[in-house]
Design an enzyme around this catalytic site. Structure first.
Site, PDB file in Angstrom:
ATOM      1  N   GLU A 240      15.209  38.738  89.050  1.00  0.00           N
ATOM      2  CA  GLU A 240      15.247  38.103  87.737  1.00  0.00           C
ATOM      3  C   GLU A 240      15.841  39.137  86.782  1.00  0.00           C
ATOM      4  O   GLU A 240      15.366  40.276  86.731  1.00  0.00           O
ATOM      5  CB  GLU A 240      13.819  37.733  87.289  1.00  0.00           C
ATOM      6  CG  GLU A 240      13.851  37.022  85.953  1.00  0.00           C
ATOM      7  CD  GLU A 240      12.484  36.622  85.417  1.00  0.00           C
ATOM      8  OE1 GLU A 240      11.462  36.865  86.088  1.00  0.00           O
ATOM      9  OE2 GLU A 240      12.450  36.084  84.296  1.00  0.00           O
TER      10      GLU A 240
ATOM     11  N   LYS B 210       8.579  45.424  86.275  1.00  0.00           N
ATOM     12  CA  LYS B 210       9.571  45.507  85.203  1.00  0.00           C
ATOM     13  C   LYS B 210       8.916  45.375  83.835  1.00  0.00           C
ATOM     14  O   LYS B 210       9.299  46.039  82.893  1.00  0.00           O
ATOM     15  CB  LYS B 210      10.608  44.393  85.365  1.00  0.00           C
ATOM     16  CG  LYS B 210      11.552  44.616  86.511  1.00  0.00           C
ATOM     17  CD  LYS B 210      12.681  43.584  86.419  1.00  0.00           C
ATOM     18  CE  LYS B 210      12.926  42.877  87.719  1.00  0.00           C
ATOM     19  NZ  LYS B 210      12.527  41.477  87.730  1.00  0.00           N
TER      20      LYS B 210
ATOM     21  N   ARG C  44       4.565  44.274  99.173  1.00  0.00           N
ATOM     22  CA  ARG C  44       5.179  44.981  98.044  1.00  0.00           C
ATOM     23  C   ARG C  44       5.089  46.468  98.281  1.00  0.00           C
ATOM     24  O   ARG C  44       4.141  46.942  98.906  1.00  0.00           O
ATOM     25  CB  ARG C  44       4.354  44.711  96.781  1.00  0.00           C
ATOM     26  CG  ARG C  44       4.859  43.639  95.904  1.00  0.00           C
ATOM     27  CD  ARG C  44       3.984  43.569  94.673  1.00  0.00           C
ATOM     28  NE  ARG C  44       4.733  43.981  93.505  1.00  0.00           N
ATOM     29  CZ  ARG C  44       5.620  43.203  92.906  1.00  0.00           C
ATOM     30  NH1 ARG C  44       5.880  42.001  93.355  1.00  0.00           N
ATOM     31  NH2 ARG C  44       6.264  43.626  91.842  1.00  0.00           N
TER      32      ARG C  44
HETATM   33  P1  ATP Z   1       8.621  42.798  88.652  1.00  0.00           P
HETATM   34  O1  ATP Z   1       7.163  42.489  88.604  1.00  0.00           O
HETATM   35  O2  ATP Z   1       8.928  44.230  88.701  1.00  0.00           O
HETATM   36  O3  ATP Z   1       9.417  42.058  87.627  1.00  0.00           O
HETATM   37  P2  ATP Z   1       9.417  40.814  90.414  1.00  0.00           P
HETATM   38  O4  ATP Z   1       8.902  40.489  91.763  1.00  0.00           O
HETATM   39  O5  ATP Z   1       9.098  39.873  89.329  1.00  0.00           O
HETATM   40  O6  ATP Z   1       9.035  42.263  90.078  1.00  0.00           O
HETATM   41  P3  ATP Z   1      12.102  40.106  90.851  1.00  0.00           P
HETATM   42  O7  ATP Z   1      13.277  40.485  90.064  1.00  0.00           O
HETATM   43  O8  ATP Z   1      11.657  38.699  90.798  1.00  0.00           O
HETATM   44  O9  ATP Z   1      10.954  41.057  90.430  1.00  0.00           O
HETATM   45  O10 ATP Z   1      12.252  40.578  92.367  1.00  0.00           O
HETATM   46  C1  ATP Z   1      13.394  40.432  93.160  1.00  0.00           C
HETATM   47  C2  ATP Z   1      12.982  40.605  94.593  1.00  0.00           C
HETATM   48  O11 ATP Z   1      12.438  41.891  94.805  1.00  0.00           O
HETATM   49  C3  ATP Z   1      11.914  39.602  95.003  1.00  0.00           C
HETATM   50  O12 ATP Z   1      12.219  39.108  96.280  1.00  0.00           O
HETATM   51  C4  ATP Z   1      10.649  40.414  95.006  1.00  0.00           C
HETATM   52  O13 ATP Z   1       9.747  39.872  95.918  1.00  0.00           O
HETATM   53  C5  ATP Z   1      11.174  41.808  95.392  1.00  0.00           C
HETATM   54  N1  ATP Z   1      10.296  42.865  94.864  1.00  0.00           N
HETATM   55  C6  ATP Z   1       9.912  43.040  93.591  1.00  0.00           C
HETATM   56  N2  ATP Z   1       9.060  44.079  93.474  1.00  0.00           N
HETATM   57  C7  ATP Z   1       8.908  44.581  94.717  1.00  0.00           C
HETATM   58  C8  ATP Z   1       8.150  45.656  95.271  1.00  0.00           C
HETATM   59  N3  ATP Z   1       7.375  46.424  94.504  1.00  0.00           N
HETATM   60  N4  ATP Z   1       8.240  45.886  96.594  1.00  0.00           N
HETATM   61  C9  ATP Z   1       9.025  45.120  97.365  1.00  0.00           C
HETATM   62  N5  ATP Z   1       9.765  44.104  96.919  1.00  0.00           N
HETATM   63  C10 ATP Z   1       9.718  43.817  95.610  1.00  0.00           C
HETATM   64 MG    MG Z   2       9.521  38.116  88.790  1.00  0.00          MG
END
Ligand code: ATP
Ligand code: MG
Length: 561
Positions: free
Chosen positions: A36, A272, A262
């Site tokens: 995102e 983020k 994760r």
């Molecule tokens: P954040 O909470 O940091 O915004 P998010 O999961 O909302 O993380 P996205 O941009 O939606 O962030 O994530 C893109 C991809 O990366 C998704 O498939 C998510 O599952 C993966 N991802 C995000 N954070 C992690 C993590 N800490 N470890 C492994 N994969 C991750």
């Molecule tokens: Mg997200």
């Protein structure tokens, strides 16, 4: 620290191999990385990027980069560009650049179909009322009073929502799920909400936006993604993912969602939203502050793509969440930088040395190896003269036999130069040592082949000539948080655990070759650690960020306490 064992196949690969055995066409394998664009990517994302793109390499399958841009409130083109930049820096190539917003029209058409089939309704209640009717995991929810709305009514209301006839928050489109499902997400989830915000791509075209669940699986289906990999928190979403897909599916690849753990790293946060808070409240200089666990921060700190990818590979893909020790990431950096970085001599906290029996105006140019780990790295010139700098903590007036650095009456070798002996010293008004007077042995020059040059002395020190040196600015870092798990306590603000001393900046004396250092180049400051030339360097003042020390001092410190 020992390298973790890397198993040859992870559980996702087992799933894929099983699918292939059951007859899935290998040519139809396709993956995606779906960030995102609401912030910069962090070390957790490296794991997801690495997983998807390495699968792409292993199975010779395409990997799309898809921006999951369904919430215009938080998303921004700046983040899109930063994300692309980070993935490219990691040396991964995506097949196509896609956006969930590319599919807004198709998603809308599918929503109309849902409504016509009596599978969705427009709910005028407030978010709070809807939440109250949701029930709990152990007790069923209550039906919304709007659940029995006729498809015609729902259709006209939904079209009005799209046309901007209703204010933000006044109504939502809900899927008719099952209000007594044990999976709370199945209890009539929201499909669309009204947001009167311009979108960074579709501008003012839409004022209704699909929720993640309505957008994600369908985007996978449109792009013919075979295996849609996400983190474990999406496990309960899988039922919804499948149900929505069953509804829209006509032909071709039916994507499969599978979940992996994760990655969490000690002494930092990987979200983020939380990282944004650090930026907004000026706890750090920006998203690429070298203390940040963002890819851009790690890069500015001196981490290499190889170090980050080796780290992600070694951590592996598991089904249970875990916290990885920050020192393991540092270990990976050290391992790669040791092979690649040129050695230089820099004195971080100087005292003066005067070599009393060295000719007054002599300047000697000596040769030294650039990198003993790399036979092709060659040699460089360093400059020796009567007046030098050495590190303050490399000298003691008196010390026991175990102190192998310089002490009065003792000898050391100056790296790639001569053996010196400390004879006397001068202190300043504050009683601090200012200058050490030494003699040198003219026959002891390293590599000169004389018997004297092969004489073994216990200590070797780095040094810099006072006559030919360059002053540099050095940033050294400590952990950004004092707590290994800063966001473990959900009731407390994680910024309470910020380490107020995470950055120390000082001036240092470097050998003259660093005058030409280019931003982005890493060096080993001998006996100190790895440092990278920062983008803030000017022709006048070079700035260096410490990536990591030569040895793991942190784990040792921890073990003692
Ligand atoms: P954040 O909470 O940091 O915004 P998010 O999961 O909302 O993380 P996205 O941009 O939606 O962030 O994530 C893109 C991809 O990366 C998704 O498939 C998510 O599952 C993966 N991802 C995000 N954070 C992690 C993590 N800490 N470890 C492994 N994969 C991750
Ligand atoms: Mg997200």
């Amino acid at each position: 620290m020992k390298r973790r064992k890397v198993s040859s196949k992870n559980f996702i690969e087992h799933i894929i191999d099983e699918d292939l055995e059951k007859g899935f066409d290998k040519k139809k394998l396709k993956f995606r990385f779906p960030p995102e664009p609401n912030g910069y990517l962090h070390i957790g994302h490296v794991k997801a990027i690495c997983l998807n793109f390495e699968l792409g390499k292993k199975y010779n399958a395409p990997v799309n980069l898809r921006f999951d841009d369904t919430n215009p409130v938080k998303e921004n083109k700046i983040f899109v560009d930063a994300i692309k930049d980070d993935i490219s820096w990691l040396q991964y190539k995506w097949e196509e650049e896609k956006y969930a917003s590319d599919y807004f029209q198709q998603l809308y058409l599918w929503a109309l179909e849902l409504i016509k089939k009596g599978k969705a309704y427009v709910d005028n209640q407030s978010t709070e009322q809807i939440a109250l009717q949701k029930g709990t995991p152990t007790s069923p929810g209550q039906n919304s009073p709007f659940r029995n709305q006729s498809p015609d009514k729902a259709l006209s209301l939904f079209i009005e929502m799209k046309e901007g006839k209703h204010p933000e928050g006044s109504m939502v489109l809900r899927f008719k799920g099952n209000m007594s499902s044990s999976n709370m997400l199945m209890r009539d989830p929201v499909l669309y909400r009204i947001l009167k915000k311009p979108h960074h791509r579709t501008k003012d075209k839409w004022c209704i936006y699909p929720m993640y669940d309505w957008a994600h699986g369908q985007s996978d289906y449109i792009e013919e993604i075979s295996h849609s990999l996400c983190t474990l928190e999406f496990l309960p979403h899988r039922e919804l993912y499948d149900e929505y897909l069953d509804f829209v599916y006509k032909k071709g690849t039916k994507p499969k969602q599978r979940e992996f753990s994760r990655l969490n790293l000690s002494y930092t946060v990987t979200s983020k939203r939380k990282l944004q808070k650090l930026v907004e409240n000026s706890f750090v200089e920006g998203w690429d502050d070298p203390r940040m666990p963002t890819i851009s921060g790690l890069r500015r700190r001196g981490y290499t793509p190889t170090a980050l990818i080796n780290f992600a590979k070694a951590v592996g893909v598991a089904k249970r969440d875990n916290v990885i020790d920050a020192s393991f990431l540092e270990f990976c950096a050290r391992e790669d930088l040791n092979k690649k970085s040129r050695r230089v001599m820099v004195v971080l906290d100087p005292i003066k040395v005067i070599v009393t029996n060295y000719p007054e105006n002599k300047n000697e140019t000596l040769l030294t190896e650039n990198n003993p780990e790399d036979s092709e790295a060659g040699h460089r010139k360093i400059h020796f003269s009567k007046e030098l700098f050495i590190e303050r903590n490399d000298f003691r007036e008196t010390a026991n036999r175990k102190f192998f650095r310089l002490k009065l009456g003792g000898e050391v070798r100056l790296k790639s130069a001569y053996i010196i002996k400390a004879q006397s010293l001068k202190k300043n008004d504050k009683g601090e040592i200012d200058t050490v007077y030494c003699t040198y042995d003219p026959l002891s020059l390293s590599g000169s082949g004389t018997q004297e040059s092969q004489r073994k002395v216990k200590g070797t020190l780095h040094w810099v000539s006072q006559k030919k040196h360059v002053k540099i600015k050095v940033n050294q870092y400590d952990r950004l948080f004092t707590n290994p798990n800063p966001d473990s306590d959900k009731d407390q603000d994680f910024t309470k655990h910020i380490n107020p001393h995470s950055l120390i900046t000082n001036k240092a004396y470097a050998e003259i070759s660093l005058k030409k250092a280019e931003p982005g180049t890493s060096f080993q400051f001998q006996r100190q650690g790895y440092f990278i030339c920062d983008k803030k360097s000017t022709d006048k003042t070079k700035v260096f960020n410490k990536t990591v020390s030569l040895r793991d001092t942190w784990t040792k410190k921890e073990a003692k306490t």
